[in-house]
Structures are given as C-alpha cells and as structure tokens.
Design a protein around this motif. Sequence first.
Motif, PDB file in Angstrom:
ATOM      1  N   ARG A   1       0.966  -1.491   0.087  1.00  0.00           N
ATOM      2  CA  ARG A   1      -0.255  -0.054   0.088  1.00  0.00           C
ATOM      3  C   ARG A   1       0.560   1.269  -0.680  1.00  0.00           C
ATOM      4  N   ALA A   2       1.461   0.975   0.762  1.00  0.00           N
ATOM      5  CA  ALA A   2       2.877   2.640   0.543  1.00  0.00           C
ATOM      6  C   ALA A   2       3.331   2.194  -0.680  1.00  0.00           C
ATOM      7  N   ASP A   3       3.562   1.385  -1.292  1.00  0.00           N
ATOM      8  CA  ASP A   3       4.207   1.553  -2.815  1.00  0.00           C
ATOM      9  C   ASP A   3       2.993   2.192  -3.890  1.00  0.00           C
ATOM     10  N   GLU A   4       2.087   2.635  -3.736  1.00  0.00           N
ATOM     11  CA  GLU A   4       1.228   2.967  -4.624  1.00  0.00           C
ATOM     12  C   GLU A   4       0.912   4.331  -4.011  1.00  0.00           C
ATOM     13  N   TYR A   5       1.691   4.497  -2.994  1.00  0.00           N
ATOM     14  CA  TYR A   5       1.851   5.920  -2.686  1.00  0.00           C
ATOM     15  C   TYR A   5       3.312   6.815  -3.128  1.00  0.00           C
ATOM     16  N   GLY A   6       3.824   5.798  -3.324  1.00  0.00           N
ATOM     17  CA  GLY A   6       5.489   6.012  -3.632  1.00  0.00           C
ATOM     18  C   GLY A   6       6.068   6.322  -2.478  1.00  0.00           C
ATOM     19  N   ARG A   7       5.846   5.123  -1.351  1.00  0.00           N
ATOM     20  CA  ARG A   7       6.471   5.883  -0.091  1.00  0.00           C
ATOM     21  C   ARG A   7       7.629   5.123   0.627  1.00  0.00           C
ATOM     22  N   GLU A   8       8.134   4.977   1.009  1.00  0.00           N
ATOM     23  CA  GLU A   8       9.604   3.717   1.836  1.00  0.00           C
ATOM     24  C   GLU A   8       8.337   3.760   2.571  1.00  0.00           C
ATOM     25  N   LEU A   9       7.903   2.385   3.688  1.00  0.00           N
ATOM     26  CA  LEU A   9       7.327   1.921   4.332  1.00  0.00           C
ATOM     27  C   LEU A   9       8.428   1.043   5.645  1.00  0.00           C
ATOM     28  N   ARG A  10       9.042   1.596   6.647  1.00  0.00           N
ATOM     29  CA  ARG A  10       9.630   0.240   6.858  1.00  0.00           C
ATOM     30  C   ARG A  10       9.306  -0.180   7.998  1.00  0.00           C
ATOM     31  N   THR A  11       9.265  -1.768   8.575  1.00  0.00           N
ATOM     32  CA  THR A  11       8.497  -2.941   8.693  1.00  0.00           C
ATOM     33  C   THR A  11       9.723  -3.342  10.296  1.00  0.00           C
ATOM     34  N   GLU A  12       8.184  -3.066  10.899  1.00  0.00           N
ATOM     35  CA  GLU A  12       9.232  -3.736  12.830  1.00  0.00           C
ATOM     36  C   GLU A  12       7.458  -5.478  13.297  1.00  0.00           C
ATOM     37  N   LEU A  13       8.201  -6.747  12.981  1.00  0.00           N
ATOM     38  CA  LEU A  13       6.856  -7.448  13.588  1.00  0.00           C
ATOM     39  C   LEU A  13       7.989  -7.820  14.809  1.00  0.00           C
ATOM     40  N   ARG A  14       6.628  -7.854  15.511  1.00  0.00           N
ATOM     41  CA  ARG A  14       7.188  -8.436  17.443  1.00  0.00           C
ATOM     42  C   ARG A  14       6.420  -9.025  17.864  1.00  0.00           C
ATOM     43  N   THR A  15       7.193 -10.237  18.448  1.00  0.00           N
ATOM     44  CA  THR A  15       5.779 -10.993  19.226  1.00  0.00           C
ATOM     45  C   THR A  15       5.410 -10.555  20.920  1.00  0.00           C
ATOM     46  N   GLY A  16       4.473  -9.917  21.705  1.00  0.00           N
ATOM     47  CA  GLY A  16       3.861 -10.070  22.878  1.00  0.00           C
ATOM     48  C   GLY A  16       2.651  -9.808  23.618  1.00  0.00           C
ATOM     49  N   THR A  17       2.237  -8.940  23.832  1.00  0.00           N
ATOM     50  CA  THR A  17       1.520  -7.991  24.272  1.00  0.00           C
ATOM     51  C   THR A  17       1.388  -6.634  23.213  1.00  0.00           C
ATOM     52  N   PRO A  18       0.621  -6.372  21.998  1.00  0.00           N
ATOM     53  CA  PRO A  18       0.290  -5.795  21.802  1.00  0.00           C
ATOM     54  C   PRO A  18       0.543  -4.096  22.011  1.00  0.00           C
ATOM     55  N   HIS A  19      -0.219  -4.134  23.085  1.00  0.00           N
ATOM     56  CA  HIS A  19       0.219  -2.448  23.434  1.00  0.00           C
ATOM     57  C   HIS A  19       1.239  -2.045  24.211  1.00  0.00           C
ATOM     58  N   THR A  20       2.109  -3.038  24.599  1.00  0.00           N
ATOM     59  CA  THR A  20       3.487  -3.609  25.672  1.00  0.00           C
ATOM     60  C   THR A  20       4.359  -3.175  24.418  1.00  0.00           C
ATOM     61  N   GLU A  21       4.326  -3.826  23.287  1.00  0.00           N
ATOM     62  CA  GLU A  21       5.209  -3.594  22.937  1.00  0.00           C
ATOM     63  C   GLU A  21       5.264  -2.404  21.103  1.00  0.00           C
ATOM     64  N   ILE A  22       3.597  -2.115  21.605  1.00  0.00           N
ATOM     65  CA  ILE A  22       3.725  -0.622  20.574  1.00  0.00           C
ATOM     66  C   ILE A  22       4.169   0.058  21.034  1.00  0.00           C
ATOM     67  N   LEU A  23       4.282   0.761  22.809  1.00  0.00           N
ATOM     68  CA  LEU A  23       4.544   1.082  23.607  1.00  0.00           C
ATOM     69  C   LEU A  23       6.254   1.284  23.463  1.00  0.00           C
ATOM     70  N   ALA A  24       6.515   0.062  23.348  1.00  0.00           N
ATOM     71  CA  ALA A  24       8.125  -0.364  23.554  1.00  0.00           C
ATOM     72  C   ALA A  24       8.565   0.226  22.178  1.00  0.00           C
ATOM     73  N   VAL A  25       8.029   0.543  21.614  1.00  0.00           N
ATOM     74  CA  VAL A  25       8.465   0.149  19.799  1.00  0.00           C
ATOM     75  C   VAL A  25       8.309   1.774  19.318  1.00  0.00           C
ATOM     76  N   ALA A  26       7.699   2.338  20.334  1.00  0.00           N
ATOM     77  CA  ALA A  26       7.529   3.855  20.260  1.00  0.00           C
ATOM     78  C   ALA A  26       8.723   4.973  20.994  1.00  0.00           C
ATOM     79  N   ASP A  27       9.054   3.920  22.110  1.00  0.00           N
ATOM     80  CA  ASP A  27       9.997   4.514  23.240  1.00  0.00           C
ATOM     81  C   ASP A  27      11.179   4.077  21.645  1.00  0.00           C
ATOM     82  N   GLU A  28      11.588   3.102  21.586  1.00  0.00           N
ATOM     83  CA  GLU A  28      12.845   2.930  20.890  1.00  0.00           C
ATOM     84  C   GLU A  28      13.426   3.352  19.801  1.00  0.00           C
ATOM     85  N   LYS A  29      12.224   3.056  19.046  1.00  0.00           N
ATOM     86  CA  LYS A  29      12.793   3.921  17.486  1.00  0.00           C
ATOM     87  C   LYS A  29      12.576   6.216  17.833  1.00  0.00           C
ATOM     88  N   GLY A  30      11.831   6.507  19.186  1.00  0.00           N
ATOM     89  CA  GLY A  30      12.032   7.583  18.527  1.00  0.00           C
ATOM     90  C   GLY A  30      10.480   8.044  17.762  1.00  0.00           C
TER      91      GLY A  30
END
Length: 293
Positions: free
Chosen positions: A71-100
């Motif tokens: 879908r990002a390609d259709e916008y001509g955009r580069e999209l980084r992807t991240e795959l994690r395992t765990g509890t969704p909201h905990t991992e979302i908050l952790a990745v947001a913090d880790e990735k700044g």
Amino acid sequence: MSYDVLVPVDGSDRGFAGLEYCLASFPDASPTALFVADPAHDHTATVGSSEPTAERAQERGERVLERAADRADEYGRELRTELRTGTPHTEILAVADEKGADHVVLGSHGQSPITRPFLGRVSEAVVRRSSVSTTVVPETTAAIRDRELPGEILVPLDGSEQAEAALADALETFPDASHTAFHALDLPFDRPRSAVEGTYLEAVLEDRESRAEEILESAATLADERGATLETETAPGAPAREIVEYAESGGYDQLVMGSHGRSLAARLFTGSVAERVARRSPRTVTLVRGAPA
C-alpha cells in the motif's frame, strides 16, 4: 527535520485505515508499520493444526506487513516494517520509545453497547500510556480513502496550554487544511438566554461568554502569528458531548485536541474530556501532548 510515525497494523480494515490516514496526512514523514504477533490470542487456528501457534502468528504478521508495504508503494512511499511478539499495547509503546517515534497512528477497534464507536482494548491502552501524540482512526479504510485529507479540522479549546499546543500543532502540521477553533461554554444550566435574563444565571452566562471570547482571541492571535486563517465558534453544552456533536453536524474531517498533562500520572490517564471525545467521535481524533512552542 525527520518526523517518525509508528502505525500498528493487525490485518483488520481498521488497522489499515490507520496506515491509510498516515500515508495521506504525513507525506514527508518516515512511517513504520508494526505488527505484534500475539500467540495468546490466535484466532486463525484450525482443528488438528500441527503448526505451533507462535509460528502461525509470525507468518500472519509477515503477510500483513507485506500488504502494508504494498500500500505504501502505491503512494510512492518507503515503509519500514517491524514484527514483534508479545502483548500488543506493551510492544507498541516499547517500539515507539525505542524508535523515538514522534507520533502514533492506530485504528480503533470494538464497540460498546453504551457508546459507539468505542476505543478497543489495545488502542485505549496506547492512548492512555503513550508519551507522544496519538491519532485514533475509528473509520474504515474506504472512508479514509474517500476523504480529502487533511480537510476541515476542528480544534477544541479550553484555555489550557495543552489545548493551545494542539492548535499550534494543527496549524503547523496541516497548513493546507481549514481550521476552526471551538469552545464549549459548559453552562451549569440548560436554558435559553431569554430565560436567564434578570436572574443570577445571567451573570454566569456572561462570565462564560467573556472567557470564551478571551480563549478564542488568543487562538486568533496564535494563528495570525503563523500567517494562518482561523475560524472561531462557540456553543453551549457539556464539552465532550458538544465537541463530538459539533464536529459531526459541521461535517469536519478530523479533530485535533490537547491531552492534558505530561506527568507520569497523566500518561496513565488522559484528560477526561479528551478521552471521552476519542472514545465517542466517529471522526479521526489526534491527541497532542506537549506545551506550545
């Protein structure tokens, strides 16, 4: 300056609506799509399946992220992807913090028999605990695609620094949008002006109107300093209810509002009005954290 946006996706239409909103609204941002494989809630298992739950969840995540990248390609955009395992909201908050991450955009899931739409379990946890601004998208992917974003933006104001920060953010982030600053008078009575004239309630009404005028004048000054055009509106009524109703009746495309407080306690519980609006609004809502520049 780089602007990093984290977009959790789970394979659902609402999850992809968040990605659609991000791609349309932040053309210069660096987006990252995140899938959290949660083996504890695997709804794809079949009777007699010998494949381990964790592997099945990982494979599903890879497929979902591949769709997101397409879908990002259709916008001509580069999209980084991240795959994690765990509890969704905990991992979302952790990745947001880790990735700044500077911003989190996520779809809203689930419905309450009392209030529709209603923040889902994951989105509500992220909204309450995120240390950065968060956008909740309760609409479908098709609805977001049909909307000309950023469109018309309603910015509720209450005189606080956080609300002023939200206005500054809306003006600077979406310079091509139409902006309206809105203040709900929050009167302690439900009567027309003619019914309170000559009573003590008239003084209450005049005081609320005077404060509204000050708040909106300050908003107009802020917009003038940024060379922006700003409409201003007021209406009587309880803030959360009035904001949602005014946004819907006025045909606004999205709301941007302040999330009160930046302390640890505030991260665990956003301002009551902001939370109610995010829960009840049928339109996309951004909760801005931070003080005005």
